[in-house]
Each structure stands twice: as structure tokens, then as C-alpha cells.
Design a protein around this motif. Structure first.
Motif, short mmCIF file in Angstrom:
data_model
loop_
_atom_site.label_atom_id
_atom_site.label_comp_id
_atom_site.label_asym_id
_atom_site.label_seq_id
_atom_site.Cartn_x
_atom_site.Cartn_y
_atom_site.Cartn_z
N TYR A 99 110.11 22.69 51.33
CA TYR A 99 110.24 23.91 52.13
C TYR A 99 109.26 24.98 51.65
O TYR A 99 108.62 25.66 52.46
N VAL A 137 121.06 8.78 51.48
CA VAL A 137 120.24 9.73 50.71
C VAL A 137 120.76 11.17 50.67
O VAL A 137 120.30 11.97 49.87
N GLN A 163 110.39 7.58 50.53
CA GLN A 163 110.22 8.97 50.07
C GLN A 163 108.97 9.09 49.20
O GLN A 163 108.53 8.12 48.59
N GLY A 164 108.40 10.28 49.16
CA GLY A 164 107.24 10.54 48.31
C GLY A 164 105.94 10.04 48.91
O GLY A 164 104.94 9.89 48.20
N ARG A 165 105.94 9.77 50.22
CA ARG A 165 104.70 9.30 50.87
C ARG A 165 104.25 10.26 51.97
O ARG A 165 103.42 9.91 52.80
N GLY A 166 104.86 11.43 52.02
CA GLY A 166 104.43 12.42 53.00
C GLY A 166 105.20 12.40 54.31
O GLY A 166 104.89 13.16 55.22
N LEU A 167 106.25 11.55 54.41
CA LEU A 167 106.98 11.50 55.69
C LEU A 167 107.82 12.75 55.91
O LEU A 167 107.91 13.26 57.03
N GLY A 168 108.44 13.26 54.84
CA GLY A 168 109.22 14.49 54.96
C GLY A 168 108.31 15.63 55.41
O GLY A 168 108.65 16.42 56.31
N GLN A 169 107.13 15.69 54.79
CA GLN A 169 106.15 16.72 55.17
C GLN A 169 105.76 16.56 56.65
O GLN A 169 105.72 17.54 57.39
N ILE A 209 117.34 16.95 57.25
CA ILE A 209 116.07 16.23 57.23
C ILE A 209 116.25 15.15 56.18
O ILE A 209 116.74 15.42 55.08
N ALA A 210 115.93 13.93 56.52
CA ALA A 210 116.17 12.83 55.58
C ALA A 210 115.15 11.72 55.81
O ALA A 210 114.78 11.43 56.94
N VAL A 211 114.74 11.13 54.70
CA VAL A 211 113.79 10.02 54.73
C VAL A 211 114.40 8.86 53.95
O VAL A 211 114.98 9.06 52.87
N ARG A 252 110.88 22.06 47.15
CA ARG A 252 109.41 22.05 47.09
C ARG A 252 108.82 21.84 48.48
O ARG A 252 107.84 22.46 48.85
N ASN A 310 118.50 20.66 44.67
CA ASN A 310 117.68 19.71 45.44
C ASN A 310 116.20 20.08 45.36
O ASN A 310 115.61 20.66 46.26
N ARG A 348 106.43 24.59 50.17
CA ARG A 348 105.07 24.19 50.59
C ARG A 348 104.79 24.56 52.04
O ARG A 348 103.66 24.70 52.45
C1 LIG Z 1 113.73 16.05 51.09
C2 LIG Z 1 113.13 14.79 51.70
C3 LIG Z 1 113.37 14.75 53.20
C4 LIG Z 1 111.61 14.81 51.43
O1 LIG Z 1 111.05 13.66 52.07
P1 LIG Z 1 109.77 12.90 51.48
O2 LIG Z 1 109.28 11.97 52.51
O3 LIG Z 1 110.08 12.34 50.14
O4 LIG Z 1 108.77 14.13 51.33
P2 LIG Z 1 107.21 14.07 51.04
O5 LIG Z 1 106.79 12.68 50.73
O6 LIG Z 1 106.55 14.74 52.18
O7 LIG Z 1 107.10 14.97 49.78
C5 LIG Z 1 107.81 14.57 48.58
C6 LIG Z 1 106.87 14.43 47.43
O8 LIG Z 1 105.98 13.36 47.66
C7 LIG Z 1 104.63 13.80 47.41
N1 LIG Z 1 103.75 13.08 48.32
C8 LIG Z 1 103.55 13.31 49.61
N2 LIG Z 1 102.67 12.45 50.10
C9 LIG Z 1 102.32 11.64 49.11
C10 LIG Z 1 101.45 10.55 48.98
N3 LIG Z 1 100.73 10.10 50.01
N4 LIG Z 1 101.36 9.94 47.78
C11 LIG Z 1 102.07 10.38 46.73
N5 LIG Z 1 102.92 11.42 46.79
C12 LIG Z 1 103.02 12.04 47.95
C13 LIG Z 1 104.68 15.26 47.73
O9 LIG Z 1 103.64 15.98 47.08
C14 LIG Z 1 106.01 15.63 47.20
O10 LIG Z 1 105.96 15.83 45.82
P3 LIG Z 1 106.85 16.96 45.13
O11 LIG Z 1 108.27 16.77 45.63
O12 LIG Z 1 106.69 16.66 43.68
O13 LIG Z 1 106.27 18.25 45.57
C15 LIG Z 1 113.68 13.51 51.02
O14 LIG Z 1 113.57 13.66 49.64
C16 LIG Z 1 115.12 13.20 51.38
O15 LIG Z 1 115.41 12.51 52.35
N6 LIG Z 1 116.06 13.70 50.54
C17 LIG Z 1 117.47 13.43 50.77
C18 LIG Z 1 118.03 14.25 51.89
C19 LIG Z 1 117.89 15.73 51.60
O16 LIG Z 1 118.18 16.18 50.49
N7 LIG Z 1 117.46 16.48 52.62
C20 LIG Z 1 117.30 17.91 52.52
C21 LIG Z 1 118.55 18.60 52.95
S1 LIG Z 1 118.40 20.37 52.80
#
Ligand SMILES: CC(C)(COP(=O)(O)OP(=O)(O)OC[C@H]1O[C@@H](n2cnc3c(N)ncnc32)[C@H](O)[C@@H]1OP(=O)(O)O)[C@@H](O)C(=O)NCCC(=O)NCCS
Length: 136
Positions: A105, A8, A66-72, A59-61, A103, A98, A107
Motif C-alpha cells: 500500500y 492466505v 506471492q512476491g512476484r508482483g501480482l499483488g502490485q 486483496i489476496a494472492v 509495504r 501485515n 508503495r
Molecule cells: C498482500 C499480498 C496481496 C501481496 O501480494 P504479492 O503478490 O505477494 O505482492 P507483490 O509480489 O506485488 O509484492 C510483494 C513483494 O514481492 C516483491 N516483488 C514484486 N515483484 C517481484 C519480482 N518479480 N521478483 C521478486 N520480488 C518481487 C515486492 O518488492 C514486494 O516486496 P516487499 O514486500 O519486501 O516490499 C499478499 O501477500 C497476500 O495475498 N497476503 C495475504 C492476504 C492479505 O494479507 N491481504 C491484505 C489484506 S489488507
């Protein structure tokens, strides 16, 4: 963690580098935190502390989670742990393109301090790094 990073991240962390961060031997001050089930790691964060500042290095999921709140959850609990041990400022760099990381960060209270022009290699040349920080 290395397989997630390779899948990822555009600047993936190798297994060796992750191991060094986990063992915190050559990479002093590094902290690694994971989100996992009984069977697999779903995501991780690596940060490093110097005095009262921390830099988030990765930070990576896992893509399918992804998109389930794990990154948060990862970032939020890391920031909480930093505050608890007296860290006052958290820094990081992110590729300008990116959007999901930016977003995440924003948030969590990060704002842009500046840019490093043409810092990251990318498919069509190079792209800027945004320097971001948050006061804890
Ligand atoms: C950046 C990264 C870590 C974010 O992880 P993630 O788990 O997808 O993050 P979240 O789920 O917390 O948030 C992502 C989106 O999901 C949404 N979301 C969070 N919980 C949710 C839920 N329960 N249902 C639906 N959507 C949800 C968030 O609102 C957010 O939406 P947005 O991006 O439109 O604002 C991930 O995209 C990743 O691994 N990217 C590749 C590695 C990378 O680029 N790392 C950063 C290096 S600087």
C-alpha cells in the motif's frame, strides 16, 4: 477465490460472500477483479465504490505466487480503473502486523490516517487495524 482467501487471509472471505460481491446484488457497488491463467485464479481484489470514494475490502494472492508482483499488478490496475471512473480517494484497513500488505500500500501512495484499536482478532488476543488512504 474463496480457497485463496481461506489459505492466505486472516479474515477470509467465504464463497458465498465472494459470489454476492461478484453478482453485485446484495453488495451493491462491489467490484471484483482477478488475475488468472487458463487453469486457475492466482489472485483477486474486491473493492466497493460509494460516490467518489472506494474501499478496498480484500486483496489476496495464492501463496505460491506471492512476491512476484501480482499483488502490485492487481492493486495498480484497480487504482487505474478507479481513476478512470472518477474516484478521488481510496481507503482500506490493514492489520498492523501485515508488513507485506503495508509495504504494497505504501508503495502505491497510501498513508496511515489512524488506527482502530484492538480491531482484529489474532492468535494472541487482538491487534490494531491501521486505516490507510490514498488520493487518486
Ligand atoms: C498482500 C499480498 C496481496 C501481496 O501480494 P504479492 O503478490 O505477494 O505482492 P507483490 O509480489 O506485488 O509484492 C510483494 C513483494 O514481492 C516483491 N516483488 C514484486 N515483484 C517481484 C519480482 N518479480 N521478483 C521478486 N520480488 C518481487 C515486492 O518488492 C514486494 O516486496 P516487499 O514486500 O519486501 O516490499 C499478499 O501477500 C497476500 O495475498 N497476503 C495475504 C492476504 C492479505 O494479507 N491481504 C491484505 C489484506 S489488507
Amino acid at each position: 477465490m474463496a480457497s485463496i482467501s481461506a489459505a492466505v487471509s486472516l479474515s477470509p472471505w467465504s464463497e458465498e460472500r465472494l459470489l454476492e460481491a461478484c453478482l453485485d446484488e446484495r453488495m451493491i457497488g462491489h467490484v471484483v477483479r482477478v488475475i488468472e491463467t487458463a487453469d486457475e485464479v492466482l489472485g483477486f481484489v474486491v473493492y466497493a465504490r460509494v460516490l467518489d470514494e472506494v474501499t478496498v475490502h480484500e486483496i489476496a494472492v495464492r501463496a505460491e505466487y506471492q512476491g512476484r508482483g501480482l499483488g502490485q499488478a492487481l492493486l495498480c490496475s484497480a487504482l487505474r480503473e478507479m481513476r478512470r471512473v472518477g474516484v478521488v480517494r481510496c481507503l482500506l484497513e490493514v492489520r498492523e502486523s501485515n508488513q507485506s500488505a503495508r509495504r504494497l500500500y505504501q508503495r502505491n501512495g497510501f498513508s496511515i490516517d489512524g488506527t482502530r484499536k484492538q480491531y482484529y482478532p489474532c492468535a494472541d488476543g487482538r491487534e490494531d487495524a491501521l486505516l490507510m488512504s490514498a488520493q487518486l
